[in-house]
Design a protein around this motif. Structure first.
Motif, PDB file in Angstrom:
ATOM      1  N   MET A 121      -1.832  -5.270  -0.536  1.00  0.00           N
ATOM      2  CA  MET A 121      -1.880  -3.833  -1.081  1.00  0.00           C
ATOM      3  C   MET A 121      -3.020  -3.055  -0.476  1.00  0.00           C
ATOM      4  SD  MET A 121      -3.588  -3.956  -4.817  1.00  0.00           S
ATOM      5  CE  MET A 121      -5.039  -4.321  -5.241  1.00  0.00           C
ATOM      6  N   ARG A 153      -6.995   4.565  -3.699  1.00  0.00           N
ATOM      7  CA  ARG A 153      -5.966   4.546  -2.791  1.00  0.00           C
ATOM      8  C   ARG A 153      -5.299   6.128  -2.806  1.00  0.00           C
ATOM      9  NH1 ARG A 153      -6.008   3.267   1.856  1.00  0.00           N
ATOM     10  NH2 ARG A 153      -5.970   0.903   1.546  1.00  0.00           N
ATOM     11  N   SER A 166     -10.135  -6.077   3.087  1.00  0.00           N
ATOM     12  CA  SER A 166      -8.713  -6.093   3.038  1.00  0.00           C
ATOM     13  C   SER A 166      -8.044  -7.346   2.800  1.00  0.00           C
ATOM     14  CB  SER A 166      -8.069  -5.729   4.379  1.00  0.00           C
ATOM     15  OG  SER A 166      -8.822  -4.287   4.848  1.00  0.00           O
ATOM     16  N   ARG A 207       0.722  -1.220  -0.095  1.00  0.00           N
ATOM     17  CA  ARG A 207      -0.045  -0.058  -0.057  1.00  0.00           C
ATOM     18  C   ARG A 207       0.892   1.232   0.009  1.00  0.00           C
ATOM     19  NH1 ARG A 207      -3.047   1.748   5.470  1.00  0.00           N
ATOM     20  NH2 ARG A 207      -0.808   1.521   6.034  1.00  0.00           N
TER      21      ARG A 207
END
Length: 237
Positions: free
Chosen positions: A146, A121, A142, A84
């Motif tokens: 990432m 994101r 989730s 992420r």
């Protein structure tokens, strides 16, 4: 184009005339393949400068898994290797490069499937004008590294604070983001005050806008997708 001193390479397409805005193209898990490059070309023809980063650069050099079962598995392996925070870092470099190609103009992220997640994101961390996401995945779960502990739509307040308008386009039969989740996405965005428009195409599957996926491709829905995308680019950039 190399993004930063130690960042990813990017596929860059510039329009013939001075650009009317810039777009960061975030691809499907199949990388910057013919489909992604075709989208870049289409956007450039419409007058936009386009930067498409290779988000897999830490694992492999510009991989392009195909749409076969084997290619899908290879893409999943690559996607599970994404992080992420590294995606945000790469998106930051890509946005800076895109804005440099069209100074004093607006910028957008356009995300395809996995790339839709990346665009969302980015919207939680960066300020830009528009995020247009086609059949995005992992918006409120989730399931992948990432995504991290907090999926992007769960941070809708940050998207609102960054002033990003969200255009979301998905098929009714999408197996990655089912309609129950898509409805919840809209509820989160509305509660947070995010400027947005979410569209569902009846009978369309995941990947419906990609003509390299003949089993899923829906030309009528695809035509409407690009009409909406270009209208949004014209409005917000």
């Amino acid at each position: 184009m190399q993004l930063g001193e130690a960042g990813p390479e990017a596929y860059v397409v510039r329009p013939v005339a001075p650009p009317i805005g810039s777009v960061v193209l975030c691809p499907e898990m199949y990388g910057i393949n013919d489909y992604a490059r075709g989208v870049c070309g289409q956007l450039a023809e419409a007058g936009y400068a386009v930067v498409a980063p290779d988000f897999y650069w830490r694992q492999a050099r510009r991989p392009e898994p195909d749409y076969s079962a084997e290619g899908r598995e290879a893409g999943l392996v690559l996607m599970r290797g994404l992080d992420r925070d590294e995606l945000i870092a790469d998106s930051t470099l890509a946005l800076a490069a895109a804005r440099a190609l069209a100074p004093d103009r607006g910028a957008a992220f356009l995300g395809l499937s996995m790339g839709g997640h990346i665009a969302l994101r980015a919207a939680t961390a960066l300020r830009f004008e528009l995020a247009a996401v086609l059949y995005p995945g992992w918006t409120l779960n989730s399931a992948l590294p990432m995504v991290g502990p907090v999926p992007p739509i769960a941070q809708s307040e940050a998207i609102a604070a960054n002033g990003v308008h969200l255009l979301g386009l998905i098929g009714e039969l999408d197996h990655v983001t089912p309609q129950e989740e898509w409805q919840a996405v809209g509820e989160h965005l509305t509660a947070a005050g995010v400027s947005h428009e979410l569209v569902t195409y009846p009978g369309a599957k995941h990947g419906f806008a990609c003509d390299a996926r003949p089993a899923d491709y829906d030309p009528k829905a695809t035509a409407d997708v690009w009409r909406r995308v270009h209208e949004a680019l014209g409005q917000f950039l």
